[in-house]
Design a protein around this motif. Structure first.
Motif, PDB file in Angstrom:
ATOM      1  N   VAL A  86     -47.065  20.350  19.566  1.00 36.68           N
ATOM      2  CA  VAL A  86     -48.335  19.883  19.010  1.00 36.68           C
ATOM      3  C   VAL A  86     -48.500  20.440  17.602  1.00 36.68           C
ATOM      4  CG1 VAL A  86     -50.848  20.108  19.204  1.00 36.68           C
ATOM      5  CG2 VAL A  86     -49.490  19.650  21.240  1.00 36.68           C
ATOM      6  N   GLY A  87     -48.848  19.578  16.655  1.00 40.91           N
ATOM      7  CA  GLY A  87     -49.070  20.032  15.287  1.00 40.91           C
ATOM      8  C   GLY A  87     -50.358  19.482  14.724  1.00 40.91           C
ATOM      9  N   VAL A  88     -50.851  20.145  13.671  1.00 40.76           N
ATOM     10  CA  VAL A  88     -52.052  19.671  12.977  1.00 40.76           C
ATOM     11  C   VAL A  88     -51.629  19.004  11.670  1.00 40.76           C
ATOM     12  CG1 VAL A  88     -54.274  20.312  11.991  1.00 40.76           C
ATOM     13  CG2 VAL A  88     -53.364  21.608  13.906  1.00 40.76           C
ATOM     14  N   LEU A  89     -52.042  17.775  11.499  1.00 36.64           N
ATOM     15  CA  LEU A  89     -51.733  17.040  10.266  1.00 36.64           C
ATOM     16  C   LEU A  89     -52.542  17.628   9.106  1.00 36.64           C
ATOM     17  CD1 LEU A  89     -51.872  13.435  11.736  1.00 36.64           C
ATOM     18  CD2 LEU A  89     -49.830  14.719  11.097  1.00 36.64           C
ATOM     19  N   LYS A  90     -52.042  17.629   7.862  1.00 37.61           N
ATOM     20  CA  LYS A  90     -50.800  17.026   7.460  1.00 37.61           C
ATOM     21  C   LYS A  90     -49.749  18.074   7.121  1.00 37.61           C
ATOM     22  CE  LYS A  90     -53.653  14.817   4.510  1.00 37.61           C
ATOM     23  NZ  LYS A  90     -54.159  14.030   3.366  1.00 37.61           N
ATOM     24  N   GLY A  91     -50.181  19.321   7.004  1.00 34.92           N
ATOM     25  CA  GLY A  91     -49.292  20.371   6.524  1.00 34.92           C
ATOM     26  C   GLY A  91     -48.020  20.541   7.347  1.00 34.92           C
ATOM     27  N   VAL A  92     -48.115  20.233   8.633  1.00 34.87           N
ATOM     28  CA  VAL A  92     -47.003  20.516   9.548  1.00 34.87           C
ATOM     29  C   VAL A  92     -45.911  19.436   9.544  1.00 34.87           C
ATOM     30  CG1 VAL A  92     -47.807  19.386  11.685  1.00 34.87           C
ATOM     31  CG2 VAL A  92     -46.626  21.581  11.816  1.00 34.87           C
ATOM     32  N   ARG A 118     -50.514  35.564  -1.276  1.00 38.43           N
ATOM     33  CA  ARG A 118     -50.568  34.710  -2.463  1.00 38.43           C
ATOM     34  C   ARG A 118     -50.733  33.269  -2.006  1.00 38.43           C
ATOM     35  NH1 ARG A 118     -47.978  37.049  -6.944  1.00 38.43           N
ATOM     36  NH2 ARG A 118     -48.751  35.259  -8.104  1.00 38.43           N
ATOM     37  N   PHE A 119     -51.362  32.446  -2.807  1.00 39.19           N
ATOM     38  CA  PHE A 119     -51.490  31.031  -2.488  1.00 39.19           C
ATOM     39  C   PHE A 119     -50.173  30.337  -2.842  1.00 39.19           C
ATOM     40  CE2 PHE A 119     -52.561  26.634  -3.183  1.00 39.19           C
ATOM     41  CZ  PHE A 119     -53.309  26.355  -2.054  1.00 39.19           C
ATOM     42  N   VAL A 120     -49.561  29.700  -1.876  1.00 33.68           N
ATOM     43  CA  VAL A 120     -48.258  29.065  -2.107  1.00 33.68           C
ATOM     44  C   VAL A 120     -48.326  27.560  -1.820  1.00 33.68           C
ATOM     45  CG1 VAL A 120     -46.864  31.127  -1.659  1.00 33.68           C
ATOM     46  CG2 VAL A 120     -47.538  29.656   0.256  1.00 33.68           C
ATOM     47  N   VAL A 121     -47.394  26.833  -2.354  1.00 29.61           N
ATOM     48  CA  VAL A 121     -47.310  25.385  -2.106  1.00 29.61           C
ATOM     49  C   VAL A 121     -45.873  25.002  -1.752  1.00 29.61           C
ATOM     50  CG1 VAL A 121     -49.231  24.729  -3.623  1.00 29.61           C
ATOM     51  CG2 VAL A 121     -46.909  24.868  -4.568  1.00 29.61           C
ATOM     52  N   GLY A 122     -45.757  23.801  -1.201  1.00 28.50           N
ATOM     53  CA  GLY A 122     -44.446  23.242  -0.886  1.00 28.50           C
ATOM     54  C   GLY A 122     -44.193  23.208   0.610  1.00 28.50           C
ATOM     55  N   TYR A 123     -43.184  22.466   1.019  1.00 34.61           N
ATOM     56  CA  TYR A 123     -42.805  22.310   2.419  1.00 34.61           C
ATOM     57  C   TYR A 123     -44.049  22.019   3.285  1.00 34.61           C
ATOM     58  CZ  TYR A 123     -39.624  22.639   6.352  1.00 34.61           C
ATOM     59  OH  TYR A 123     -38.853  22.347   7.457  1.00 34.61           O
ATOM     60  N   GLY A 124     -44.871  21.091   2.808  1.00 32.96           N
ATOM     61  CA  GLY A 124     -46.067  20.682   3.549  1.00 32.96           C
ATOM     62  C   GLY A 124     -47.355  21.286   3.032  1.00 32.96           C
ATOM     63  N   LEU A 125     -47.275  22.442   2.384  1.00 29.23           N
ATOM     64  CA  LEU A 125     -48.504  23.102   1.907  1.00 29.23           C
ATOM     65  C   LEU A 125     -48.929  22.532   0.568  1.00 29.23           C
ATOM     66  CD1 LEU A 125     -47.719  26.813   2.804  1.00 29.23           C
ATOM     67  CD2 LEU A 125     -48.774  25.030   4.182  1.00 29.23           C
ATOM     68  N   ASP A 126     -50.218  22.270   0.439  1.00 29.27           N
ATOM     69  CA  ASP A 126     -50.702  21.566  -0.757  1.00 29.27           C
ATOM     70  C   ASP A 126     -51.644  22.403  -1.603  1.00 29.27           C
ATOM     71  OD1 ASP A 126     -52.840  21.372   1.269  1.00 29.27           O
ATOM     72  OD2 ASP A 126     -53.833  20.111  -0.227  1.00 29.27           O
ATOM     73  N   HIS A 127     -51.803  21.943  -2.852  1.00 30.45           N
ATOM     74  CA  HIS A 127     -52.915  22.353  -3.700  1.00 30.45           C
ATOM     75  C   HIS A 127     -53.548  21.040  -4.143  1.00 30.45           C
ATOM     76  CE1 HIS A 127     -55.339  24.088  -6.799  1.00 30.45           C
ATOM     77  NE2 HIS A 127     -54.680  23.512  -7.776  1.00 30.45           N
ATOM     78  N   LEU A 128     -54.804  20.799  -3.724  1.00 27.92           N
ATOM     79  CA  LEU A 128     -55.486  19.535  -4.033  1.00 27.92           C
ATOM     80  C   LEU A 128     -54.612  18.327  -3.664  1.00 27.92           C
ATOM     81  CD1 LEU A 128     -56.930  20.603  -7.518  1.00 27.92           C
ATOM     82  CD2 LEU A 128     -58.098  20.626  -5.302  1.00 27.92           C
TER      83      LEU A 128
END
Ligand code: IMP
Ligand code: MG
Length: 202
Positions: free
Chosen positions: A51-57, A163-173
């Motif tokens: 089970v995953g939570v959209l959309k980051g996963v 730290r706030f990171v992005v990529g591989y599903g993780l977003d900024h705005l």
């Protein structure tokens, strides 16, 4: 790991806003492979529901499923926050529920990142009410610095710095999800969101 010219060539325009690679594509690939192998062994003969939570996963789920070597089912939740206050307590509104009934099933909750743990804790409580046979957590990126609730993590990929990171599903705005590595944004990108090109205009 500072971005170097070779990286800029490989990852293109999107990577221009990245100051530093925190976890490389290769490291993620290796770790997801290890997690998939362990899950395949531990859930042999149990046909778990992932089970995953959209959309980051999205990216983790797709890559994990590809390396799991036993029959599994997959389902998704989608959530949105009510208010800032509710969000601070981890209370979220389910905008898409699971389609698979999980009563009596072995459930593995797959999460891209856990920070305070509030959202995950809220969702786990809600799933537990459906009386699955088991309910465990697999997280790829764990940020222990702000953890408010202790959640047992059966499978854990990496501990990340605060730290706030992005990529591989993780977003900024809503951007940068499609970077295949985990990176830090340059300070000027965070300070000046107008810097982002307007996708709605295209
Ligand atoms: P928490 O564990 O309830 O604090 O919430 C975790 C959620 O915050 C994740 O599902 C992400 O959506 C978001 N989040 C936390 N840290 C980061 C980050 O470094 N980059 C992008 N999103 C993050
Ligand atoms: Mg998430």
């Amino acid at each position: 790991m500072k971005m170097i010219n070779k990286d800029a060539e490989k990852y293109g325009e999107l990577a221009r806003d990245i100051g530093e690679i925190v976890i490389s594509e290769e490291e993620i690939h290796r770790k997801v492979g290890e997690l998939g192998a362990r899950i395949s062994e531990d859930y042999q003969g149990k046909c778990p529901v992932l089970v995953g939570v959209l959309k980051g996963v999205l990216f983790l789920m797709a890559d994990l499923l590809r390396v799991i070597r036993i029959p599994v089912e997959v389902d998704f939740l989608a959530v949105s926050s009510y208010t800032q206050e509710a969000r601070q307590k981890g209370v979220v509104r389910l905008v898409k529920d699971l389609e698979i009934p999980i009563h009596g099933r072995q459930v593995l909750f797959v999460e891209d990142v856990i920070d305070t743990g509030l959202t995950l804790n809220y969702l786990l409580r809600s799933l537990r009410q459906r009386q699955p046979a088991s309910l465990d957590v697999c997280v790829l990126f764990n940020k222990p610095a702000h953890r408010l609730i202790d959640i047992p993590l059966k499978y854990k990929g990496f501990d990340l710095p605060d730290r706030f990171v992005v990529g591989y599903g993780l977003d900024h705005l809503e951007r940068y999800r499609n970077l295949p590595f985990i990176g830090l944004l340059k300070a000027e990108v965070i300070q000046n969101p107008d810097h982002l090109s307007d996708c709605a205009l295209h």
